[in-house]
Design an enzyme around this catalytic site. Structure first.
Site, short mmCIF file in Angstrom:
data_model
loop_
_atom_site.label_atom_id
_atom_site.label_comp_id
_atom_site.label_asym_id
_atom_site.label_seq_id
_atom_site.Cartn_x
_atom_site.Cartn_y
_atom_site.Cartn_z
N HIS A 51 0.88 -1.27 0.05
CA HIS A 51 -0.09 0.02 -0.03
C HIS A 51 0.94 1.31 0.00
O HIS A 51 1.99 1.15 0.21
CB HIS A 51 -0.95 -0.27 1.29
CG HIS A 51 -0.36 0.31 2.66
ND1 HIS A 51 0.11 -0.80 3.23
CD2 HIS A 51 -0.15 1.19 3.17
CE1 HIS A 51 0.58 -0.49 4.57
NE2 HIS A 51 0.55 0.96 4.37
N TYR A 65 -8.20 4.77 13.03
CA TYR A 65 -9.19 5.15 12.26
C TYR A 65 -10.59 5.29 12.75
O TYR A 65 -10.84 4.56 13.50
CB TYR A 65 -9.16 3.89 10.83
CG TYR A 65 -7.84 3.67 10.11
CD1 TYR A 65 -6.87 4.50 10.41
CD2 TYR A 65 -8.18 2.98 8.94
CE1 TYR A 65 -5.88 4.33 9.70
CE2 TYR A 65 -6.96 2.64 8.38
CZ TYR A 65 -5.68 3.32 8.51
OH TYR A 65 -4.53 3.11 7.68
N ASP A 97 5.91 4.26 4.87
CA ASP A 97 6.73 3.44 5.60
C ASP A 97 6.82 2.23 4.88
O ASP A 97 7.51 1.34 4.85
CB ASP A 97 6.41 2.92 6.91
CG ASP A 97 4.79 2.66 6.91
OD1 ASP A 97 4.16 3.12 6.08
OD2 ASP A 97 4.43 1.82 7.98
#
Ligand code: ZN
Length: 286
Positions: free
Chosen positions: A105, A212, A109
């Site tokens: 993704h 989230y 990082d």
């Protein structure tokens, strides 16, 4: 207060405004600080025949060697580019023989070094449209992190669809879209060899939702439904050997040769699902 100064250069009148008081400097960019182990370089660790972990102690960057060149999956933090190139050379991969770069993704990082790696190698970057959008902006406008995790922007050369395959030499990898951690999150599966036996290898993206907003998130209204479908997808992946962008998530410790805590895809997804359900319940109770 501004003072206008003019001078004649040839026939052109040049004017500049000099400010009596110097303007306030731009604000410093917020640093994206991460655990030290994510930045701790390690020597290449062989995972299977022609598959190496070449990243850092706690961020995975996989190198696959094929008869036609090499493939890199994930690049870690922006600071790790030189280290990855050095580790490639250490296992016999010259920069110009890296042909494809794949990603899990588009967070800094994992995609942070890809602009530099692409420039140094000429490899072509592969991702889906959602991840391409995130990477071309260097991680800006992230649904959950905003502009907190920026990195050098990088352009995708080949946009892929769910189930599409990427081949090089004798290796074919299949993309599986597993949205949740990001809308463009992906798993990659391929068949490898280890100890003279065939092995289904799965590199599966993070299944976490760190901080989230899961309920009524205007930027990602269907996040829970996406995660739910993703858990089902991951449980069904061909998966003799599981690797994850954060190795601890699949029980790997790249500094420990025994690797006793490793888990498979079904357990990985089940554990993530239990965590997400608890997180959702807590948010619904608020
Ligand atoms: Zn992430």
């Amino acid at each position: 207060m501004a003072v206008i100064r003019c001078s004649v250069l040839g026939v052109v009148l040049l004017c500049s405004a000099a400010l009596a008081d110097p303007p306030t400097p731009f604000p410093q960019q917020e640093a994206y600080t991460v655990p030290q182990a994510w930045l701790q370089p390690m020597a290449p660790l062989q995972i299977a025949d022609n598959v190496w972990q070449i990243g850092t102690d706690e961020l995975t960057s996989l190198l696959l060697k094929t008869r036609e060149g090499a493939i890199l999956i994930d690049g870690g933090m922006p600071q790790s580019a030189e280290h990855l190139l050095a580790n490639m050379k250490a296992v016999g991969v010259a920069p110009q023989t890296l042909k494809w770069i794949l990603v899990s993704h588009g967070h800094g990082d994992h995609a942070g070094s890809l602009a530099a790696i692409k420039q140094a190698t000429g490899a072509r970057l592969v991702a889906n449209a959602e991840t391409a959008m995130l990477m071309v902006d260097g991680g800006a406008h992230d649904i959950h992190f905003g502009d907190d995790i920026l990195y050098p922007p990088v352009r995708v050369d080949r946009q892929i669809q769910d189930g599409e395959q990427v081949s090089l030499g004798n290796v074919t990898l299949t993309a599986h879209f597993i949205p949740g951690h990001t809308p463009g999150s992906m798993a990659w599966t391929w068949q490898g060899m280890r100890d003279a036996e065939k092995l289904d290898i799965a590199y599966v993206d993070s299944l976490t939702a760190p901080g989230y907003q899961l309920v009524d998130n205007p930027r990602y209204p269907h996040i829970v439904a996406d995660f739910t479908a993703t858990f089902k997808t991951v449980k069904a992946l061909p998966c003799d050997l599981l690797l994850t962008p954060h190795p601890g998530a699949s029980g790997w410790d790249y500094t420990d040769a025994t690797q006793s805590a490793r888990v498979g895809c079904a357990d990985y997804a089940q554990k993530a699902e239990t965590t997400l359900r608890a997180q959702l319940k807590a948010q619904q109770a608020d």
